[in-house]
Design a protein around this motif. Structure first.
Motif, PDB file in Angstrom:
ATOM      1  N   MET A 193      11.520 -19.225 -34.827  1.00 49.39           N
ATOM      2  CA  MET A 193      10.682 -18.308 -34.045  1.00 49.39           C
ATOM      3  C   MET A 193      10.234 -17.107 -34.863  1.00 49.39           C
ATOM      4  O   MET A 193       9.099 -16.653 -34.755  1.00 49.39           O
ATOM      5  CB  MET A 193      11.426 -17.823 -32.794  1.00 49.39           C
ATOM      6  N   TYR A 194      11.118 -16.592 -35.682  1.00 50.36           N
ATOM      7  CA  TYR A 194      10.800 -15.422 -36.508  1.00 50.36           C
ATOM      8  C   TYR A 194       9.629 -15.735 -37.435  1.00 50.36           C
ATOM      9  O   TYR A 194       8.734 -14.911 -37.643  1.00 50.36           O
ATOM     10  CB  TYR A 194      12.026 -15.018 -37.318  1.00 50.36           C
TER      11      TYR A 194
ATOM     12  N   ILE B  97      17.174 -28.234 -42.506  1.00 48.01           N
ATOM     13  CA  ILE B  97      16.238 -29.021 -43.325  1.00 48.01           C
ATOM     14  C   ILE B  97      16.625 -28.948 -44.794  1.00 48.01           C
ATOM     15  O   ILE B  97      16.548 -29.953 -45.522  1.00 48.01           O
ATOM     16  CB  ILE B  97      14.799 -28.532 -43.087  1.00 48.01           C
ATOM     17  N   GLN B  98      17.075 -27.789 -45.248  1.00 51.90           N
ATOM     18  CA  GLN B  98      17.544 -27.661 -46.621  1.00 51.90           C
ATOM     19  C   GLN B  98      18.748 -28.560 -46.875  1.00 51.90           C
ATOM     20  O   GLN B  98      18.848 -29.187 -47.943  1.00 51.90           O
ATOM     21  CB  GLN B  98      17.903 -26.205 -46.924  1.00 51.90           C
TER      22      GLN B  98
ATOM     23  N   THR C  30       9.959 -28.535 -35.830  1.00 48.49           N
ATOM     24  CA  THR C  30       8.890 -29.123 -36.637  1.00 48.49           C
ATOM     25  C   THR C  30       8.158 -28.127 -37.539  1.00 48.49           C
ATOM     26  O   THR C  30       7.886 -28.471 -38.704  1.00 48.49           O
ATOM     27  CB  THR C  30       7.889 -29.860 -35.730  1.00 48.49           C
ATOM     28  N   PRO C  31       7.805 -26.912 -37.100  1.00 43.47           N
ATOM     29  CA  PRO C  31       7.111 -25.990 -38.019  1.00 43.47           C
ATOM     30  C   PRO C  31       7.844 -25.742 -39.329  1.00 43.47           C
ATOM     31  O   PRO C  31       7.223 -25.837 -40.404  1.00 43.47           O
ATOM     32  CB  PRO C  31       6.959 -24.721 -37.172  1.00 43.47           C
ATOM     33  N   PRO C  32       9.164 -25.465 -39.329  1.00 40.74           N
ATOM     34  CA  PRO C  32       9.831 -25.312 -40.622  1.00 40.74           C
ATOM     35  C   PRO C  32       9.914 -26.608 -41.419  1.00 40.74           C
ATOM     36  O   PRO C  32      10.010 -26.575 -42.651  1.00 40.74           O
ATOM     37  CB  PRO C  32      11.226 -24.787 -40.264  1.00 40.74           C
ATOM     38  N   LEU C  33       9.862 -27.762 -40.739  1.00 39.00           N
ATOM     39  CA  LEU C  33       9.795 -29.027 -41.471  1.00 39.00           C
ATOM     40  C   LEU C  33       8.502 -29.100 -42.269  1.00 39.00           C
ATOM     41  O   LEU C  33       8.499 -29.439 -43.459  1.00 39.00           O
ATOM     42  CB  LEU C  33       9.883 -30.209 -40.505  1.00 39.00           C
TER      43      LEU C  33
END
Length: 339
Positions: free
Chosen positions: A152-153, A83-84, A98-101
């Motif tokens: 996951m972490y 994403i970065q 999706t969560p890190p997005l």
């Protein structure tokens, strides 16, 4: 180390074979008078594994060149880093969780999803079947290996909370990505965090032991999984490219779901992937049900699904100023029926 795939040679062969290059963006004419293909890169969420076979299948079958795209696939090193790369315009598209997005957008990254394909998230806690683990609470007092920086972490504490536990109930052991499977197989940890459809078949192939798992989505944290990420500048500056890429990707996944062995063959040929074909096949077979194709075409989402994921991130991951799904997702390019 796995070799990164440069698709130009493969695309050239496809064009010569008559696979076509319709849908070009009007670039300079190629030899023979045909329009040039538009170059684009796709950075994966990780080094290539079975979930990624549909992209290589699309390359081999000419689905991307049919849409006027000369696609290069690059390995990734975690959804957050992918994403970065998209946010910094170092890659045209990303394949990321999706969560890190959501977290990235929350910190100001100018990125959006073009559609999540794995509508049921594959995040899981994995362990050998001889461990006395059958429910989340069985992890109390156990050691769990995880890699700082991966999806996951970051969501593991939220999963513990959703199941009535705290971080102090388990001992998290930090290991790098390459070290998780050896740590589990050698008994240095009781379980690991990972995508069950990726690591499960890999562990079974290496240890000859059965792997069980607790899927986050089945135990309190059902969030959208991996999908296409793009920089907002690409959406505003080249919406047609975004639409063509989504169409080609939808077709790649829809057709690969019908020809799993063929998709694995394409990946072996184009990606020089380390796992044997039978591991790739198993990984893709486990991924396909996560598409939920009985509910629609690949990559077609609903506001409700996005709202559920956003609400969980607000509740468990302290997502601030969450807003509406449109803050994170532009679904206008994902046709209800793949081309």
């Amino acid at each position: 180390m796995r070799r990164l795939l440069t698709a130009s040679a493969a695309i050239a062969l496809l064009v010569l074979a008559g696979c076509g290059d319709s849908g070009s963006d009007g670039g300079s004419p190629a030899p023979g008078g045909q329009p040039a293909l538009k170059k684009a890169t796709l950075t994966l969420n990780w080094v290539p594994y079975g979930e990624h076979a549909p992209f290589y299948y699309g390359l081999k079958k000419g689905f991307y060149s049919d849409e006027g795209i000369d696609l290069e696939i690059k390995a990734g090193s975690g959804s957050g880093k992918t994403i970065q790369q998209v946010a910094q315009n170092n890659t045209t598209f990303g394949w990321a969780d999706t969560p890190p997005l959501l977290s990235g957008v929350g910190t100001g990254m100018k990125v959006k999803s073009l559609g999540v394909f794995l509508q049921k998230g594959p995040a899981a806690i994995e362990f050998l079947s001889d461990k006395s683990i059958s429910k989340p609470q069985d992890l109390k007092g156990k050691t769990v290996g995880g890699t700082p920086g991966d999806a996951m972490y970051a969501t593991f504490p939220a999963w513990l909370q959703a199941n009535g536990m705290t971080a102090s109930d388990v001992k998290v052991v930090d290991v790098d990505a390459a070290g998780k499977i050896p740590a589990l197989s050698e008994g240095r940890v009781d379980a690991i965090m990972g995508f069950f459809h990726d690591q499960g078949p890999t562990i079974e192939a290496k240890t000859k032991k059965k792997v069980n798992y607790l899927l986050f989505a089945d135990s309190g944290l059902n969030m959208l999984g991996t999908g296409i990420v793009v920089n907002e500048s690409t959406l505003s500056g080249d919406k047609d490219l975004a639409a063509r890429f989504v169409r080609a990707t939808q077709k790649s996944w829809a057709e690969a779901a019908k020809d799993v062995a063929g998709a694995a063959d394409a990946m072996v040929e184009l990606a020089e992937q380390e796992p044997a074909k039978d591991v790739l096949v198993k990984q893709l077979e486990l991924a396909i049900p996560l598409l939920e194709l009985d509910k629609g075409a690949p990559g077609v989402n609903t506001d409700q699904k996005w709202k559920e994921t956003i609400d969980l991130m607000v509740k468990y991951a302290k997502l601030k100023d969450a807003g509406e799904p449109s803050k994170y997702w532009d679904g206008s390019h994902a046709a209800s029926n793949s081309k």
